[in-house]
Design an enzyme around this catalytic site. Structure first.
Site, short mmCIF file in Angstrom:
data_model
loop_
_atom_site.label_atom_id
_atom_site.label_comp_id
_atom_site.label_asym_id
_atom_site.label_seq_id
_atom_site.Cartn_x
_atom_site.Cartn_y
_atom_site.Cartn_z
N GLY A 181 5.79 -2.10 1.28
CA GLY A 181 5.91 -3.37 0.59
C GLY A 181 6.85 -3.30 -0.60
O GLY A 181 7.77 -2.48 -0.64
N ALA A 182 6.61 -4.17 -1.57
CA ALA A 182 7.51 -4.30 -2.71
C ALA A 182 7.70 -3.00 -3.49
O ALA A 182 8.74 -2.79 -4.12
CB ALA A 182 7.00 -5.39 -3.65
N ALA A 183 6.73 -2.10 -3.42
CA ALA A 183 6.85 -0.81 -4.11
C ALA A 183 8.05 -0.01 -3.62
O ALA A 183 8.55 0.86 -4.33
CB ALA A 183 5.57 0.00 -3.93
N SER A 186 0.80 -1.22 0.00
CA SER A 186 0.00 0.00 0.00
C SER A 186 0.84 1.27 0.00
O SER A 186 2.06 1.23 -0.02
CB SER A 186 -0.96 0.04 1.19
OG SER A 186 -0.25 0.24 2.39
N THR A 206 -1.37 0.46 -6.42
CA THR A 206 -1.51 -0.08 -5.07
C THR A 206 -2.82 0.45 -4.49
O THR A 206 -3.71 0.83 -5.23
CB THR A 206 -0.28 0.27 -4.20
OG1 THR A 206 -0.36 -0.43 -2.97
CG2 THR A 206 -0.14 1.76 -3.97
N TYR A 207 -2.92 0.47 -3.17
CA TYR A 207 -4.13 0.98 -2.52
C TYR A 207 -3.73 1.92 -1.39
O TYR A 207 -2.63 1.84 -0.85
CB TYR A 207 -5.02 -0.15 -2.01
CG TYR A 207 -4.33 -1.06 -1.02
CD1 TYR A 207 -4.44 -0.84 0.34
CD2 TYR A 207 -3.56 -2.14 -1.46
CE1 TYR A 207 -3.79 -1.67 1.25
CE2 TYR A 207 -2.92 -2.97 -0.56
CZ TYR A 207 -3.04 -2.72 0.79
OH TYR A 207 -2.40 -3.54 1.69
#
Length: 135
Positions: free
Chosen positions: A73-75, A25, A57-58
């Site tokens: 996260g992965a971002a 997110s 994403t959100y």
């Protein structure tokens, strides 16, 4: 026919933090979420102005007044603290609604505080001296 339209954007926000091991997110200051009419869990596209990366994403709500823009996260491999980003949300609507819809365009300062709220996605406020309008 349904059209996918710009619903809202937060323009040129500065990423304040990243956490690779968070579940995912983007964390957004609650004041900016309100200004951009975003709700928790809503899909957002992040465009990194510094490196050109784009991702979907959100949104999750960050502390009100904190100026937080946190990449989770992965971002965090693609977007880093200090990067300038545009956060974009789209809406799907019927043709008639799409033609009348007014998006929420939020400009922020270097501390991610709202400095302008408008509805024209191509308008550049007077305070944004480094930007040019495509019009």
């Amino acid at each position: 026919m349904l059209r996918t339209m710009l619903k809202s954007k937060i323009h040129r926000a500065t990423v304040t933090q990243s956490d690779l091991h968070y579940v995912g997110s983007v964390t957004i200051d609650a004041d900016l979420m309100d200004a951009a009419d975003l709700i928790e869990g809503e899909q957002v596209t992040i465009v990194d102005i510094d490196n050109g990366n784009r991702l979907v994403t959100y949104a999750i709500t960050g502390a009100r007044g904190s100026g937080v823009i946190g990449i989770n996260g992965a971002a965090a491999h693609l977007v880093h603290p200090g990067d300038l980003v545009i956060l974009i949300a789209y809406g799907t609507m019927e043709d008639a609604e799409a033609r009348a819809y007014q998006p929420r365009v939020v400009f922020v300062d270097a501390d991610n505080r709202q400095v302008h709220l408008g509805a024209d996605p191509a308008m550049v406020p007077d305070t944004a001296v480094d930007l040019m309008s495509p019009r």
